[in-house]
Design a protein around this motif. Structure first.
Motif, PDB file in Angstrom:
ATOM      1  N   VAL A 155      11.125  19.113 -21.635  1.00  0.00           N
ATOM      2  CA  VAL A 155      11.440  18.345 -20.434  1.00  0.00           C
ATOM      3  C   VAL A 155      10.216  18.184 -19.545  1.00  0.00           C
ATOM      4  O   VAL A 155      10.029  17.157 -18.891  1.00  0.00           O
ATOM      5  CB  VAL A 155      12.610  19.011 -19.667  1.00  0.00           C
ATOM      6  CG1 VAL A 155      12.192  20.331 -19.049  1.00  0.00           C
ATOM      7  CG2 VAL A 155      13.144  18.093 -18.590  1.00  0.00           C
ATOM      8  N   GLY A 156       9.320  19.183 -19.528  1.00  0.00           N
ATOM      9  CA  GLY A 156       8.101  19.058 -18.744  1.00  0.00           C
ATOM     10  C   GLY A 156       7.182  17.959 -19.260  1.00  0.00           C
ATOM     11  O   GLY A 156       6.471  17.314 -18.479  1.00  0.00           O
ATOM     12  N   ARG A 162       7.362  14.792 -11.983  1.00  0.00           N
ATOM     13  CA  ARG A 162       8.405  15.450 -11.184  1.00  0.00           C
ATOM     14  C   ARG A 162       9.095  16.493 -12.059  1.00  0.00           C
ATOM     15  O   ARG A 162      10.283  16.433 -12.306  1.00  0.00           O
ATOM     16  CB  ARG A 162       9.428  14.440 -10.663  1.00  0.00           C
ATOM     17  CG  ARG A 162       8.974  13.590  -9.505  1.00  0.00           C
ATOM     18  CD  ARG A 162      10.110  12.750  -8.921  1.00  0.00           C
ATOM     19  NE  ARG A 162      10.580  11.765  -9.878  1.00  0.00           N
ATOM     20  CZ  ARG A 162      11.847  11.667 -10.303  1.00  0.00           C
ATOM     21  NH1 ARG A 162      12.757  12.521  -9.881  1.00  0.00           N
ATOM     22  NH2 ARG A 162      12.190  10.735 -11.168  1.00  0.00           N
ATOM     23  N   LYS A 163       8.343  17.461 -12.506  1.00  0.00           N
ATOM     24  CA  LYS A 163       8.866  18.393 -13.496  1.00  0.00           C
ATOM     25  C   LYS A 163       9.727  19.510 -12.899  1.00  0.00           C
ATOM     26  O   LYS A 163      10.516  20.122 -13.616  1.00  0.00           O
ATOM     27  CB  LYS A 163       7.713  19.000 -14.307  1.00  0.00           C
ATOM     28  CG  LYS A 163       6.754  19.859 -13.502  1.00  0.00           C
ATOM     29  CD  LYS A 163       5.656  20.449 -14.378  1.00  0.00           C
ATOM     30  CE  LYS A 163       4.686  19.414 -14.861  1.00  0.00           C
ATOM     31  NZ  LYS A 163       3.816  18.868 -13.801  1.00  0.00           N
ATOM     32  N   PRO A 237       8.721   7.654  -2.885  1.00  0.00           N
ATOM     33  CA  PRO A 237       8.490   8.819  -2.010  1.00  0.00           C
ATOM     34  C   PRO A 237       8.711  10.149  -2.717  1.00  0.00           C
ATOM     35  O   PRO A 237       8.070  11.141  -2.395  1.00  0.00           O
ATOM     36  CB  PRO A 237       9.476   8.609  -0.867  1.00  0.00           C
ATOM     37  CG  PRO A 237      10.527   7.703  -1.419  1.00  0.00           C
ATOM     38  CD  PRO A 237       9.817   6.807  -2.391  1.00  0.00           C
ATOM     39  N   ARG A 238       9.625  10.194  -3.701  1.00  0.00           N
ATOM     40  CA  ARG A 238       9.870  11.445  -4.414  1.00  0.00           C
ATOM     41  C   ARG A 238       8.664  11.836  -5.252  1.00  0.00           C
ATOM     42  O   ARG A 238       8.251  12.998  -5.260  1.00  0.00           O
ATOM     43  CB  ARG A 238      11.099  11.297  -5.318  1.00  0.00           C
ATOM     44  CG  ARG A 238      12.401  11.016  -4.586  1.00  0.00           C
ATOM     45  CD  ARG A 238      13.503  10.719  -5.571  1.00  0.00           C
ATOM     46  NE  ARG A 238      13.155   9.584  -6.429  1.00  0.00           N
ATOM     47  CZ  ARG A 238      13.826   9.225  -7.522  1.00  0.00           C
ATOM     48  NH1 ARG A 238      14.894   9.922  -7.887  1.00  0.00           N
ATOM     49  NH2 ARG A 238      13.463   8.185  -8.231  1.00  0.00           N
ATOM     50  N   VAL A 239       8.095  10.849  -5.955  1.00  0.00           N
ATOM     51  CA  VAL A 239       6.914  11.115  -6.775  1.00  0.00           C
ATOM     52  C   VAL A 239       5.724  11.457  -5.891  1.00  0.00           C
ATOM     53  O   VAL A 239       4.959  12.391  -6.178  1.00  0.00           O
ATOM     54  CB  VAL A 239       6.598   9.899  -7.670  1.00  0.00           C
ATOM     55  CG1 VAL A 239       5.295  10.131  -8.443  1.00  0.00           C
ATOM     56  CG2 VAL A 239       7.747   9.633  -8.633  1.00  0.00           C
ATOM     57  N   ARG A 240       5.549  10.708  -4.797  1.00  0.00           N
ATOM     58  CA  ARG A 240       4.417  10.931  -3.907  1.00  0.00           C
ATOM     59  C   ARG A 240       4.465  12.342  -3.304  1.00  0.00           C
ATOM     60  O   ARG A 240       3.456  13.047  -3.293  1.00  0.00           O
ATOM     61  CB  ARG A 240       4.418   9.878  -2.797  1.00  0.00           C
ATOM     62  CG  ARG A 240       3.217   9.999  -1.850  1.00  0.00           C
ATOM     63  CD  ARG A 240       3.133   8.806  -0.902  1.00  0.00           C
ATOM     64  NE  ARG A 240       4.297   8.692  -0.040  1.00  0.00           N
ATOM     65  CZ  ARG A 240       5.213   7.735  -0.135  1.00  0.00           C
ATOM     66  NH1 ARG A 240       5.101   6.791  -1.078  1.00  0.00           N
ATOM     67  NH2 ARG A 240       6.241   7.683   0.692  1.00  0.00           N
ATOM     68  N   ASP A 322       9.558  20.916  -5.776  1.00  0.00           N
ATOM     69  CA  ASP A 322       8.935  19.593  -5.788  1.00  0.00           C
ATOM     70  C   ASP A 322       8.621  19.128  -4.369  1.00  0.00           C
ATOM     71  O   ASP A 322       7.633  18.428  -4.132  1.00  0.00           O
ATOM     72  CB  ASP A 322       9.867  18.572  -6.455  1.00  0.00           C
ATOM     73  CG  ASP A 322       9.788  18.606  -7.978  1.00  0.00           C
ATOM     74  OD1 ASP A 322       8.803  19.140  -8.503  1.00  0.00           O
ATOM     75  OD2 ASP A 322      10.719  18.095  -8.627  1.00  0.00           O
ATOM     76  N   LYS A 323       9.464  19.514  -3.424  1.00  0.00           N
ATOM     77  CA  LYS A 323       9.294  19.074  -2.040  1.00  0.00           C
ATOM     78  C   LYS A 323       8.324  19.946  -1.250  1.00  0.00           C
ATOM     79  O   LYS A 323       7.552  19.450  -0.430  1.00  0.00           O
ATOM     80  CB  LYS A 323      10.646  19.062  -1.322  1.00  0.00           C
ATOM     81  CG  LYS A 323      11.643  18.045  -1.856  1.00  0.00           C
ATOM     82  CD  LYS A 323      12.899  18.016  -1.017  1.00  0.00           C
ATOM     83  CE  LYS A 323      12.622  17.553   0.407  1.00  0.00           C
ATOM     84  NZ  LYS A 323      13.859  17.423   1.213  1.00  0.00           N
TER      85      LYS A 323
END
Length: 461
Positions: A155-156, A162-163, A237-240, A322-323
């Motif tokens: 999955v990574g 966004r792992k 925005p999630r990826v950034r 991730d955040k």
């Protein structure tokens, strides 16, 4: 820019940043395997659920196995320790075989399915405890290790940008997939049906793992998803946010190169400590609850809640990391895990069932969260191409933590009772939080910005 023309079905481009790291962009997930990449979260998740009962539900069968085979309690805990030893021992060699192409993902999953079946057959029909050590401890442990290493690293590779959340979700299957088996082994299995139950569980788990593994496929080396340019600021925005908090590794470290970096062995030791606490809780929460006078149903509920929160926590903590960053999240998790051990002890001695259930859930959350954090952190620090081997080195600490948390845990409980054992476990958890503050990505400072220089690359069409 140099352009090289070769024959290929789908055009792609390889770009190189100023650190020399190569990214392969242009191909979509459907171009590579004919289906969306979320399926490579679903199937690994199912595979992890298929092996979860061997670790998280096994001690729930302690009483029946003891009566059926006349094994003493020490054998039960050491069986679990041996299983964990082999499950962790196979991680690094499996990673080496996977990355060399000698062991395709599908074959690794099939071998894992076979090992799972052999483990339950040996528990059902073992004429001597040595057979159980070989069948369950070794074969089932090796099989689970193959499945675990393949699923987590797969999955990574498909979600390099966004792992955290995806790795956590897949890793969570390793815990909450065991929930129905905890109740089955605790409330239903007895001397009249234990062989039927164990064989049925083995067959079901074998089929789940094999079916999921049939659909496994690796992306190409250096692959990066289309639309998530690693050298530019993403519009998503999630990826950034994920890439700002957890920048990609400065290079693709080989296992030999990673082994020379001190932070890898700091991660190894930190995982050893925290995984040992987690395994100690899995092994001794049920007998501790019974000794404190809680009813069997309450203890089974506590163990099930622990497994559910353990699994759910893995997915949630991946999303949080991730955040807010992998290291910051790990520090908080270590503090929670250590504090929860004191809570379990206090709630048990008080005889407070609600407090016991709450502390059990908190302990399960902390114990589960550490694994996806270290899996994602290893890829963040050392790259995705060799992550199966690099994480295998970090994960090998479970060789020791399994034996310490389960087998040596029994020795400590016998010598210092549960009070001494839980105090030691809690103190180790708090010390791990201090160690986690020193974990930093090699070659990159905490404040280093993402590379914004124009890429050097070659187009391949």
């Amino acid at each position: 820019m140099t352009t090289t023309q070769i024959t290929t079905a789908v055009p792609f481009k390889e770009v190189t940043d100023h650190n020399g790291r190569v990214y392969r962009i242009g191909e979509t997930d459907r171009d590579i395997m004919g289906r969306p990449r979320w399926t490579m979260v679903l199937f690994p998740w199912l595979g992890m659920m298929g092996i979860s009962s061997s670790e998280y539900a096994f001690t729930s069968a302690e009483d029946t196995l003891h009566e059926a085979h006349l094994w003493n309690s020490g054998h039960i805990f050491w069986l679990m320790g041996v299983w964990i030893f082999f499950q962790a021992a196979v991680a690094f060699p499996a990673g080496q075989l996977r990355e060399s192409g000698k062991l395709p993902a599908r074959y690794a999953m099939m071998l894992g399915a076979l090992g799972t079946l052999l483990g339950y057959l040996s528990l059902a029909y073992a004429p001597h405890v040595i057979v159980a050590y070989i069948g369950f401890g070794m074969f089932s442990g090796i099989g689970a290790g193959l499945v675990y290493a393949t699923c987590v690293n797969m999955v990574g590779k498909w979600y390099p940008e966004r792992k955290g959340g995806k790795t956590g979700l897949v890793n969570g299957g390793f815990a909450y997939g065991s929930v129905p088996f905890v109740f089955l082994f605790t409330s239903y299995m007895d001397l009249t049906n234990y062989k039927t139950v164990l064989v049925s569980v083995g067959v079901i788990c074998c089929l789940v793992v094999a079916s999921a593994g049939w659909f496994f496929k690796d992306p190409p080396k250096f692959w990066w998803p289309k639309g998530a340019d690693p050298l530019k600021t993403s519009e998503d925005p999630r990826v950034r946010r994920a890439m700002e908090k957890n920048p990609p590794a400065v290079k693709q470290y080989t296992p030999r190169e990673a082994a020379r970096v001190p932070v890898l062995w700091m991660m190894w030791f930190c995982l050893l400590c925290t995984a040992g606490i987690n395994i100690f809780g899995i092994a001794f929460q049920v007998p501790f609850g019974k000794d404190m006078g809680f009813a069997g149903g309450i203890v089974a509920t506590a163990m099930s809640l622990k497994a559910i929160v353990n699994g759910t926590g893995r997915g949630v903590i991946g999303w949080i990391s991730d955040k807010y960053g992998r290291r910051n999240t790990l520090i908080i998790v270590c503090l929670v895990l250590g504090s929860a051990q004191f809570g379990v002890l206090i709630s048990g001695t008080m005889g407070s069932m609600p407090f016991f259930l709450f502390c059990s859930m908190v302990s399960g959350f902390g114990g589960g969260a550490i694994f996806p954090l270290f899996a994602a952190m290893t890829a963040d620090y050392f790259g995705e191409n060799n992550n199966a081997s690099n994480y295998g080195m970090v994960y090998s600490s479970k060789l020791i933590s399994g034996l310490v948390g389960s087998g040596m845990g029994a020795v400590v409980v016998a010598a210092w009772d549960y009070e001494g054992a839980f105090i030691i476990a809690g103190s180790i958890g708090l010390a791990s939080a201090v160690l986690a503050t020193f974990l930093k990505a090699p070659g990159r400072s905490d404040t280093a910005p993402l590379d914004k220089t124009p890429p050097i690359g070659r187009e391949i069409a």
